[in-house]
Design a protein around this motif. Structure first.
Motif, mmCIF file in Angstrom:
data_model
loop_
_atom_site.group_PDB
_atom_site.id
_atom_site.type_symbol
_atom_site.label_atom_id
_atom_site.label_comp_id
_atom_site.label_asym_id
_atom_site.label_seq_id
_atom_site.Cartn_x
_atom_site.Cartn_y
_atom_site.Cartn_z
ATOM 1 N N ASP A 42 4.235 21.493 14.980
ATOM 2 C CA ASP A 42 4.525 20.372 14.072
ATOM 3 C C ASP A 42 4.372 19.013 14.743
ATOM 4 O OD1 ASP A 42 4.922 21.924 11.870
ATOM 5 O OD2 ASP A 42 7.094 21.637 11.752
ATOM 6 N N LEU A 43 4.204 18.979 16.055
ATOM 7 C CA LEU A 43 3.964 17.690 16.715
ATOM 8 C C LEU A 43 2.652 17.067 16.255
ATOM 9 C CD1 LEU A 43 5.238 18.326 20.355
ATOM 10 C CD2 LEU A 43 6.442 17.319 18.411
ATOM 11 N N ARG A 44 1.808 17.853 15.565
ATOM 12 C CA ARG A 44 0.580 17.292 14.999
ATOM 13 C C ARG A 44 0.883 16.356 13.817
ATOM 14 N NH1 ARG A 44 -1.285 19.290 10.217
ATOM 15 N NH2 ARG A 44 -0.059 20.994 9.363
ATOM 16 N N LEU A 45 2.082 16.444 13.257
ATOM 17 C CA LEU A 45 2.454 15.661 12.073
ATOM 18 C C LEU A 45 3.228 14.405 12.463
ATOM 19 C CD1 LEU A 45 3.765 18.658 9.916
ATOM 20 C CD2 LEU A 45 1.562 17.469 9.654
ATOM 21 N N TYR A 46 3.062 13.347 11.672
ATOM 22 C CA TYR A 46 3.816 12.119 11.909
ATOM 23 C C TYR A 46 5.309 12.394 11.800
ATOM 24 C CZ TYR A 46 -0.267 9.151 12.011
ATOM 25 O OH TYR A 46 -1.439 8.557 12.398
ATOM 26 N N PRO A 47 6.102 11.613 12.535
ATOM 27 C CA PRO A 47 7.560 11.715 12.380
ATOM 28 C C PRO A 47 7.991 11.078 11.063
ATOM 29 C CG PRO A 47 6.992 9.968 13.936
ATOM 30 C CD PRO A 47 5.691 10.582 13.506
ATOM 31 N N SER A 229 6.102 1.320 11.660
ATOM 32 C CA SER A 229 6.435 2.415 10.728
ATOM 33 C C SER A 229 6.988 3.634 11.451
ATOM 34 C CB SER A 229 5.193 2.844 9.958
ATOM 35 O OG SER A 229 4.705 1.776 9.202
ATOM 36 N N TYR A 230 6.215 4.097 12.417
ATOM 37 C CA TYR A 230 6.593 5.334 13.108
ATOM 38 C C TYR A 230 7.092 4.975 14.498
ATOM 39 C CZ TYR A 230 3.716 7.427 9.406
ATOM 40 O OH TYR A 230 3.192 7.809 8.201
ATOM 41 N N ASP A 233 9.351 8.838 17.892
ATOM 42 C CA ASP A 233 8.573 10.068 17.764
ATOM 43 C C ASP A 233 9.482 11.236 17.379
ATOM 44 O OD1 ASP A 233 9.522 11.451 20.195
ATOM 45 O OD2 ASP A 233 8.393 9.933 21.287
ATOM 46 N N ARG A 234 8.872 12.350 17.063
ATOM 47 C CA ARG A 234 9.627 13.506 16.569
ATOM 48 C C ARG A 234 10.691 13.968 17.556
ATOM 49 N NH1 ARG A 234 7.974 17.220 12.598
ATOM 50 N NH2 ARG A 234 6.663 16.096 11.149
ATOM 51 N N TYR B 4 4.644 -2.766 5.842
ATOM 52 C CA TYR B 4 3.562 -1.788 5.726
ATOM 53 C C TYR B 4 4.102 -0.524 5.063
ATOM 54 C CZ TYR B 4 0.262 1.844 7.179
ATOM 55 O OH TYR B 4 -0.611 2.895 7.195
ATOM 56 N N PRO B 6 3.623 3.300 4.789
ATOM 57 C CA PRO B 6 2.905 4.464 5.321
ATOM 58 C C PRO B 6 2.706 5.517 4.245
ATOM 59 C CG PRO B 6 5.197 4.541 6.031
ATOM 60 C CD PRO B 6 5.032 3.272 5.219
ATOM 61 N N GLY B 7 1.814 6.480 4.520
ATOM 62 C CA GLY B 7 1.625 7.586 3.589
ATOM 63 C C GLY B 7 2.906 8.399 3.442
ATOM 64 N N GLN B 9 5.691 11.148 3.453
ATOM 65 C CA GLN B 9 6.086 12.244 4.340
ATOM 66 C C GLN B 9 7.195 13.009 3.618
ATOM 67 O OE1 GLN B 9 4.468 12.864 7.050
ATOM 68 N NE2 GLN B 9 3.521 10.939 7.668
ATOM 69 N N LYS B 17 -1.055 18.823 3.106
ATOM 70 C CA LYS B 17 -0.977 17.396 3.424
ATOM 71 C C LYS B 17 -2.335 16.861 3.841
ATOM 72 C CE LYS B 17 2.553 14.787 5.367
ATOM 73 N NZ LYS B 17 1.531 13.985 5.974
ATOM 74 N N THR B 20 -2.450 11.698 5.329
ATOM 75 C CA THR B 20 -2.199 10.756 6.432
ATOM 76 C C THR B 20 -3.086 11.034 7.646
ATOM 77 O OG1 THR B 20 -0.297 12.095 7.107
ATOM 78 C CG2 THR B 20 0.173 10.160 5.774
ATOM 79 N N GLU B 22 -3.663 13.486 9.506
ATOM 80 C CA GLU B 22 -3.213 14.318 10.621
ATOM 81 C C GLU B 22 -4.248 15.413 10.876
ATOM 82 O OE1 GLU B 22 0.035 14.813 8.223
ATOM 83 O OE2 GLU B 22 1.451 13.577 9.379
ATOM 84 N N ASN B 23 -4.229 15.954 12.071
ATOM 85 C CA ASN B 23 -5.126 17.039 12.437
ATOM 86 C C ASN B 23 -4.539 18.347 11.897
ATOM 87 O OD1 ASN B 23 -6.632 19.015 14.029
ATOM 88 N ND2 ASN B 23 -7.210 17.302 15.336
ATOM 89 N N PRO B 24 -5.349 19.181 11.233
ATOM 90 C CA PRO B 24 -4.784 20.432 10.695
ATOM 91 C C PRO B 24 -4.531 21.470 11.783
ATOM 92 C CG PRO B 24 -7.134 20.384 10.266
ATOM 93 C CD PRO B 24 -6.789 19.042 10.897
ATOM 94 N N SER B 200 -3.057 10.495 17.885
ATOM 95 C CA SER B 200 -2.504 11.032 16.632
ATOM 96 C C SER B 200 -3.489 11.876 15.850
ATOM 97 C CB SER B 200 -2.041 9.877 15.736
ATOM 98 O OG SER B 200 -1.011 9.153 16.355
ATOM 99 N N LYS B 201 -4.781 11.649 16.036
ATOM 100 C CA LYS B 201 -5.778 12.303 15.184
ATOM 101 C C LYS B 201 -6.466 13.434 15.945
ATOM 102 C CE LYS B 201 -4.803 8.650 12.641
ATOM 103 N NZ LYS B 201 -3.878 8.684 11.504
ATOM 104 N N SER B 204 -4.174 15.787 17.917
ATOM 105 C CA SER B 204 -3.126 16.491 17.144
ATOM 106 C C SER B 204 -1.719 16.123 17.604
ATOM 107 C CB SER B 204 -3.299 18.020 17.262
ATOM 108 O OG SER B 204 -4.611 18.419 16.962
ATOM 109 N N LEU B 205 -1.498 14.844 17.927
ATOM 110 C CA LEU B 205 -0.182 14.444 18.435
ATOM 111 C C LEU B 205 0.402 13.249 17.675
ATOM 112 C CD1 LEU B 205 -0.672 15.018 22.274
ATOM 113 C CD2 LEU B 205 0.998 16.160 20.782
ATOM 114 N N ALA B 206 0.217 13.228 16.356
ATOM 115 C CA ALA B 206 0.784 12.140 15.554
ATOM 116 C C ALA B 206 2.293 12.046 15.745
ATOM 117 C CB ALA B 206 0.456 12.342 14.077
ATOM 118 N N GLY B 207 2.929 13.201 15.983
ATOM 119 C CA GLY B 207 4.381 13.224 16.127
ATOM 120 C C GLY B 207 4.887 12.614 17.416
#
Lengths: 340, 340
Positions: A42-47, A229-230, A233-234, B4, B6-7, B9, B17, B20, B22-24, B200-201, B204-207
Motif C-alpha cells: 500500500d505504500l504505492r498509494l498516497y497517504p 496536500s500530502y 507520509d503513510r 489545492y 487533491p484527487g 482518497q 483507483k 491519482t 499511482e502505480n498499480p 510517487s509514480k 510506486s512510493l506515493a505513500g
C-alpha cells in the motif's frame, strides 16, 4: 539570507548526543510494531491528505474536536504554514516574539520577506508582555517551555497576553510534556491561540517528523489552505497514531527524564554553572569562568556533543539535552575535568 | 484563496483507483525489506537534514554531482521551495507556465502572493515558447510530460526555451520515466534549468513522499536555504535509497505500464474517445458525445475512480491513470456500457 542551522548530526563516530534534544529512550514498542505492519504494498498509494485517523485519535486524547487539529511534517512544517498564512510582505511588524528563542523563527520570517519584531526576555526569562503587545503583530510566537532557556511562562500569563493581543498567539509547546502545564486549556476561551506539539521529543520520534497544531476551527481551516496536500507520509501517520495509543510509555520516559534533569542540574550547579529553572528536556548552563565555546570544544573532543550558539546573547552558555543517567554522568565527569 | 484540491482518497470502499496516477504495482521488495530493517530505536533520532546518502546514490544513478541535488518531501515540497526562493511579492509576473497543467502551480502562486502569467498550450499541446519568453518571468514551470494532457514537449524545444529565457526553467518530470527522453541532459549546458523528479509514480512510493530536484550548484544552494531542515523522515530516506538500488524493478513496471497504455488508448479510441499522445502513466480522454462529468459519475457508481476537472478547459474530458490490464479491462467494459 542564511538558512536555519540545525544541530550537528555527525556520521563519523558515535557521540553521546546531547545537542538536539532527542529523547534518550526509544519509541514505544507498539509504534515499532505498527510501523512494521504498515510496510506493505500500500505504500504505492498516497497517504490520507487530511490525516483523519490521527486527528480523530488526537482529538480524543487532547479533548478537542478533530477539525481543531492539523497535522504537520514536524512542527517546523506547521510553523512554516503559520508564516505563509499570516504574513503579507509589506506591512511591518507582522511577527513578534521574545528572544533568545528558537532561531527557526528568524529564518521563517526572512523566507517570508518580513522583519520580525524581537523583544528581549527579562533577565529571568519573564515574558515581556507589554512590549509584545506594543508591537501589535499579526503573528506572535511564544516557545514554551522556551528554547534554549528551558524556562516556562505560566499559562495564566499567556492567557492574559492572548486576551489583549490583536493577532494570533502561537504557543510552541515542543517541550511541554516535560513541563507542569499546557496552554491547550486556553483553546476554548481564546480563539486567537494556536498550540503546537511535536512527537520528536517526549514521544521519541524525531526521526519520523510529526507535529500537531491545535486551534479554532477557523484558524485551522486557513492553515489547511496553505498546507502541502500530502505533507505526512503513510508511515509517519501510522507512527503518530500508535504513539498516542501508548501514552503510558511516553509518560514513563518523561518522568525518568524529569528526575534526571533535577539530578543533572544539581551536579552542574556544584561545578559552578548557573542554570535557569528548566521545564524542558534540556538545561541552559553558563559557567562563572569558562566560556561556552571552549567547553563545547572540550566536550566534543571527549565524544560528547552539546549545543553551543555563537550569537552574543547565548555564546557564554551551553544547551545540554538531558540524557540517560549514564550519559549525564559521562557529561559531568568530562565537565569536572574541563573545569578543574 | 482556495487550497489545492487533491484527487479523492475515499475510505468507504475499495475502488479501482485510476484517479491519482499511482502505480498499480507495488514498490520493490528490496524497498520493503530495507524499511522493515530501518524500524528501530534509532527513530528517536533526527534524520540527516542533508539526505547525504540518498543524494550520493542519486548522483551516481543520474550522472550529476551530489551538490546538484536537493531532496524534498515529495516534489510538491520542492515546488514550494522554488516558489519561496524565487518569488518576491510585488513585481509581476514572477512565475509563468503553459496551461492547462498541474493546478498546484496556481495554489503555490496564490500562497506566495503573486499572480502567475498563464499561457495556453497550442491545441496540440505544443509549448508556446514565444509567449512564455515574452512573459519574462523569473520562474518558468513546464510539467513534462504534462498533466493532465500526458503530452511531452521535446527536450530540444525546452533547450531552446531555456537558452533564451532570463529566469529559471523548472522541468517538472514527475512522469518522465514513462516517456522517451528527459531534460536531465540539459543540466550541463543550461545553468538555469532545474529538473524535478518524484518517487510517487514510477517507483510506486506515493505513500512515502519523496522528490528530488536537480540543478546547478548555485541554484541548489539557494533552495537549501529555504528548505525545512528535516524535510524527509528517516524511513523516506531509506525507501528512496533502496528504490534507487533496484532500478530493474521500476523499469519492468514502467515497461508493463507503457504497453498497457498503448492497449488502453486503442480500446478507448474504439469507444469514440480522443486522446492526445501520452508519454505518462495516464491518458486524457475526451468523448465525442458524452460529457466528462457524466462519465465520471457513471464510473464512480460502478466502483471506478477517474479524475474529472471542473475547470472549463478540461471539463469535457477525464484523466485516467493506466492501471493493470485487469483494471483497464474493467474500465473499458464500464465505459462501453456507459457509451452504448
Amino acid at each position: 539570507m542564511e538558512g536555519y542551522v540545525p544541530g550537528e548530526q555527525p556520521q563519523d563516530r558515535r557521540y553521546i548526543k546531547l545537542n538536539t534534544n532527542e529523547n534518550p529512550y526509544p519509541p514505544s514498542p507498539r509504534v515499532l510494531e505498527a510501523l512494521r505492519q504498515a510496510v506493505t504494498d500500500d505504500l504505492r498509494l498516497y497517504p490520507d491528505p487530511s490525516a483523519r485517523d490521527l486527528r480523530t485519535k488526537a482529538a480524543d486524547v487532547y479533548g478537542v474536536s478533530p477539525d481543531q487539529i492539523v497535522a504537520g511534517n514536524g512542527s517546523d512544517d506547521l510553523l512554516a504554514m503559520l508564516f505563509r498564512a499570516c504574513i503579507d510582505a509589506g506591512t511591518s511588524p507582522e511577527v513578534a516574539y521574545p528572544v533568545p528563542t528558537y532561531s527557526l523563527y528568524d529564518t521563517l520570517a526572512q523566507i517570508q520577506g518580513t522583519s520580525p519584531k524581537t523583544v528581549p526576555f527579562d533577565p529571568d526569562f519573564t515574558l515581556p508582555v507589554e512590549a509584545l503587545l506594543a508591537a501589535g503583530a499579526r503573528l506572535n510566537l511564544i516557545c514554551n517551555p522556551n528554547s534554549p532557556s528551558g524556562t516556562l511562562t505560566p499559562v495564566s500569563t499567556i492567557a492574559d497576553f492572548a486576551r489583549r493581543a490583536k493577532g494570533l498567539v502561537v504557543v510552541d509547546e515542543a517541550y511541554v510534556d516535560f513541563a507542569r502545564e499546557t496552554a491547550l486549556s486556553l483553546l476554548g476561551s481564546c480563539p486567537n491561540v494556536v498550540v503546537l506539539r511535536t512527537f520528536s521529543k517526549s514521544f521519541s520520534l524525531a526521526g519520523m517528523r510529526i507535529g500537531l497544531a491545535f486551534g479554532s476551527r477557523e484558524v485551522i481551516a486557513q492553515l489547511n489552505k496553505v498546507k502541502d496536500s500530502y505533507n505526512l507520509d503513510r508511515l509517519s501517520l501510522v507512527a503518530a497514531r500508535a504513539a498516542l495509543d501508548d501514552l503510558p510509555w511516553m509518560n514513563a520516559n518523561v518522568q525518568t527524564i524529569r528526575e534526571a534533569r533535577t539530578a543533572l542540574a544539581h551536579d552542574l550547579a556544584e561545578l559552578g554553572f548557573r542554570i535557569p529553572p528548566s521545564e524542558a528536556n534540556f538545561l541552559f548552563a553558563t559557567h562563572a569562568k569558562l566560556g561556552g565555546a571552549d567547553l563545547y570544544r572540550g566536550l566534543r573532543a571527549r565524544g560528547i556533543l552539546v549545543r553551543h550558539f555563537a550569537t552574543p546573547a547565548l555564546s557564554d552558555g551551553l544547551r545540554i539535552t538531558v540524557g540517560t543517567r549514564e550519559q549525564n554522568g559521562a557529561l559531568v565527569t568530562a565537565l569536572r575535568t574541563l573545569s578543574s
